[in-house]
Design a protein around this motif. Sequence first.
Motif, mmCIF file in Angstrom:
data_model
loop_
_atom_site.group_PDB
_atom_site.id
_atom_site.type_symbol
_atom_site.label_atom_id
_atom_site.label_comp_id
_atom_site.label_asym_id
_atom_site.label_seq_id
_atom_site.Cartn_x
_atom_site.Cartn_y
_atom_site.Cartn_z
ATOM 1 N N VAL A 351 0.846 -1.196 0.000
ATOM 2 C CA VAL A 351 0.000 0.000 0.000
ATOM 3 C C VAL A 351 0.883 1.249 0.000
ATOM 4 C CG1 VAL A 351 -1.698 1.337 1.282
ATOM 5 C CG2 VAL A 351 -1.892 -1.138 1.216
ATOM 6 N N ARG A 352 0.684 2.087 -0.998
ATOM 7 C CA ARG A 352 1.368 3.384 -1.044
ATOM 8 C C ARG A 352 0.371 4.538 -0.983
ATOM 9 N NH1 ARG A 352 5.179 3.580 -6.085
ATOM 10 N NH2 ARG A 352 5.791 5.529 -5.063
ATOM 11 N N THR A 353 -0.860 4.271 -1.383
ATOM 12 C CA THR A 353 -1.922 5.275 -1.333
ATOM 13 C C THR A 353 -3.072 4.746 -0.496
ATOM 14 O OG1 THR A 353 -1.354 6.141 -3.532
ATOM 15 C CG2 THR A 353 -3.573 6.606 -2.709
ATOM 16 N N VAL A 354 -3.548 5.577 0.416
ATOM 17 C CA VAL A 354 -4.690 5.226 1.267
ATOM 18 C C VAL A 354 -5.824 6.196 0.964
ATOM 19 C CG1 VAL A 354 -5.550 5.127 3.635
ATOM 20 C CG2 VAL A 354 -3.269 4.273 3.099
ATOM 21 N N PHE A 355 -7.029 5.663 0.818
ATOM 22 C CA PHE A 355 -8.210 6.482 0.539
ATOM 23 C C PHE A 355 -9.311 5.960 1.451
ATOM 24 C CE2 PHE A 355 -11.723 8.338 -1.784
ATOM 25 C CZ PHE A 355 -11.184 9.484 -2.355
ATOM 26 N N SER A 356 -9.700 6.748 2.442
ATOM 27 C CA SER A 356 -10.607 6.262 3.477
ATOM 28 C C SER A 356 -11.683 7.278 3.791
ATOM 29 C CB SER A 356 -9.833 5.943 4.768
ATOM 30 O OG SER A 356 -8.914 4.898 4.573
ATOM 31 N N ALA A 357 -12.743 6.797 4.406
ATOM 32 C CA ALA A 357 -13.780 7.676 4.944
ATOM 33 C C ALA A 357 -13.420 7.986 6.381
ATOM 34 C CB ALA A 357 -15.154 7.012 4.860
ATOM 35 N N GLY A 358 -13.231 9.269 6.689
ATOM 36 C CA GLY A 358 -12.867 9.667 8.038
ATOM 37 C C GLY A 358 -14.087 9.782 8.928
ATOM 38 N N THR A 359 -13.834 9.923 10.230
ATOM 39 C CA THR A 359 -14.928 10.162 11.156
ATOM 40 C C THR A 359 -15.414 11.592 11.000
ATOM 41 O OG1 THR A 359 -13.320 10.753 12.859
ATOM 42 C CG2 THR A 359 -14.118 8.493 12.829
ATOM 43 N N THR A 360 -16.699 11.812 11.197
ATOM 44 C CA THR A 360 -17.293 13.135 11.037
ATOM 45 C C THR A 360 -17.327 13.856 12.373
ATOM 46 O OG1 THR A 360 -18.677 12.340 9.240
ATOM 47 C CG2 THR A 360 -19.323 14.396 10.263
ATOM 48 N N GLY A 361 -16.449 14.832 12.524
ATOM 49 C CA GLY A 361 -16.446 15.627 13.749
ATOM 50 C C GLY A 361 -15.756 14.910 14.888
ATOM 51 N N SER A 362 -15.180 15.665 15.797
ATOM 52 C CA SER A 362 -14.449 15.092 16.911
ATOM 53 C C SER A 362 -15.349 14.742 18.081
ATOM 54 C CB SER A 362 -13.392 16.094 17.390
ATOM 55 O OG SER A 362 -14.032 17.229 17.959
ATOM 56 N N GLY A 363 -16.514 15.380 18.167
ATOM 57 C CA GLY A 363 -17.396 15.159 19.308
ATOM 58 C C GLY A 363 -17.039 15.987 20.521
ATOM 59 N N LEU A 364 -16.005 16.821 20.426
ATOM 60 C CA LEU A 364 -15.591 17.624 21.573
ATOM 61 C C LEU A 364 -16.510 18.827 21.757
ATOM 62 C CD1 LEU A 364 -13.525 18.191 23.820
ATOM 63 C CD2 LEU A 364 -12.203 19.501 22.150
ATOM 64 N N LYS A 365 -16.993 19.003 22.973
ATOM 65 C CA LYS A 365 -17.789 20.166 23.347
ATOM 66 C C LYS A 365 -17.307 20.642 24.713
ATOM 67 C CE LYS A 365 -21.908 18.482 20.900
ATOM 68 N NZ LYS A 365 -23.324 18.037 21.046
ATOM 69 N N LEU A 366 -16.974 21.925 24.790
ATOM 70 C CA LEU A 366 -16.425 22.464 26.033
ATOM 71 C C LEU A 366 -17.382 23.388 26.761
ATOM 72 C CD1 LEU A 366 -12.729 23.172 24.961
ATOM 73 C CD2 LEU A 366 -13.647 21.191 26.176
ATOM 74 N N GLY A 367 -18.614 23.500 26.300
ATOM 75 C CA GLY A 367 -19.570 24.357 26.996
ATOM 76 C C GLY A 367 -19.530 25.775 26.482
ATOM 77 N N GLU A 368 -19.680 26.739 27.373
ATOM 78 C CA GLU A 368 -19.770 28.143 26.973
ATOM 79 C C GLU A 368 -18.494 28.587 26.275
ATOM 80 O OE1 GLU A 368 -20.758 30.529 30.293
ATOM 81 O OE2 GLU A 368 -22.662 29.519 30.701
ATOM 82 N N GLY A 369 -18.673 29.152 25.105
ATOM 83 C CA GLY A 369 -17.545 29.560 24.292
ATOM 84 C C GLY A 369 -17.666 28.972 22.898
#
Length: 462
Positions: A351-369
């Motif tokens: 394998v020299r080339t990788v083509f993948s479906a990534g995850t959508t969004g990190s899911g991180l939420k820090l509240g106000e801001g």
Amino acid sequence: MTSTLPIGPLQEGIWLFCRLNPTSPAYCMPEVFYFDGDFDTEAAEFALNEVIRRHEALRTTFHQTDSGGVQIIDHDPEPVPVDVIDLRGLSAVARKPLLQSAIDTAANLPFDITAEPAIRLTVIRVSEIRTALVLVAHHIACDGMSMGVICEEFGEIYRSARRGAPLDLKPLGPGYSAFVEEQLAELSDGRLNKEAAYWREQLAGVTGSALPGGGGAAERAPGTLDTYMQSVTLDDGLAVALLAFARRARSTPFSILLCAMKVMLAVATGDGDQAVGTATSGRTPKFARTVGALANMVVARTRIEMTKSFTAMLEQVSLGLMDAIDHQDLPFSRVVAELQHAGLQPGTDVVRTVFSAGTTGSGLKLGEGKLSEALAHTAEGPFDLAVYCDFSPSGIALDWQYALRTYSREVAHDYCAAYQEILAKLLQQPDAAMDSLGLTETLARVVPSPRSDSSGPQHDAS
């Protein structure tokens, strides 16, 4: 108290690389965020250590013994401090390069996975109201979906600590050790013998596909990072055309994008035999929230025939991808071992080339801001090119990561532009013979530097 188990089959290749390259940051997985608001460093440190406490893969170290590689899980780890960098006293002009340098350094600082947890957090105080966060995990203990679980839990624990409220987290899944033990059992009792036979036949004589290089290492300035990263969101018209064609063809947007990449590879190299790696999650419902290296690599191999239509090629690419995914249970390191054992190992990487479906969004939420994500420039990985596709309500984005040992920034930028033009032409006339669409001329116009003879032996793309 600790417990010990063998290195998992999906960790074997990474562990070998780390033993040979102990100071390399190639398997660092960084997430970079900007937070505009009142950031609490103490709450962040508490959240980081609580996540480590919850997930055994994040409190594991790795060692080589006479009987092979082992991982040692610490059940009562020492607290991991958050690294804090304060740039608040600097002018905006002086701060800008230092901020980027601090982010790049934090994202690419090598882990000593023999002695420390495989996760860290750097907090960069940019101003009184802006903070940069660099959360990095090592791939031997984490994959893309694991990072989503980590970010989600980190945010929940951080918000709870800020409010002084009790935690209400989702139940923990089984630890990574349970996943490793199941995989080792499957390999030892012969349940994966059919998968091994499939891959020996499917990948006989395979040569990993790659776009011809241009510039590359000779053009890289000393001290610079080893990858060029570019994130592109498809324009609205192209995204609409992609989704409409997916409905008509009863296919997925990802399969269409993968097929277009294979067509561009065939045009660029003159070789119709295209083998591209793609990542699979490796997760059953049982391990849906387990943190660890669960993602596997499969190789989707297709004979691209330019005399046929894109619609016809899409059907073959889709069937080949589904077939590969149906045989995903055999770890990729064991696939390579099977090829070597059968005398089928090709002269270049599988394998020299990788083509993948990534995850959508990190899911991180820090509240106000306000929280926003940024691309992290990373050290050179094992592949010449890796493309990750994100599908979200806000659009279809492709993150391209090029190895600068192979491509200059200019050539990398040109390939990204050429891919979009080729995709547009294929979607405009999906039922026409592809060799009638002027794809060779498009590629030569947009990417004038590389030559087809720079990628090794050439074969007829038809």
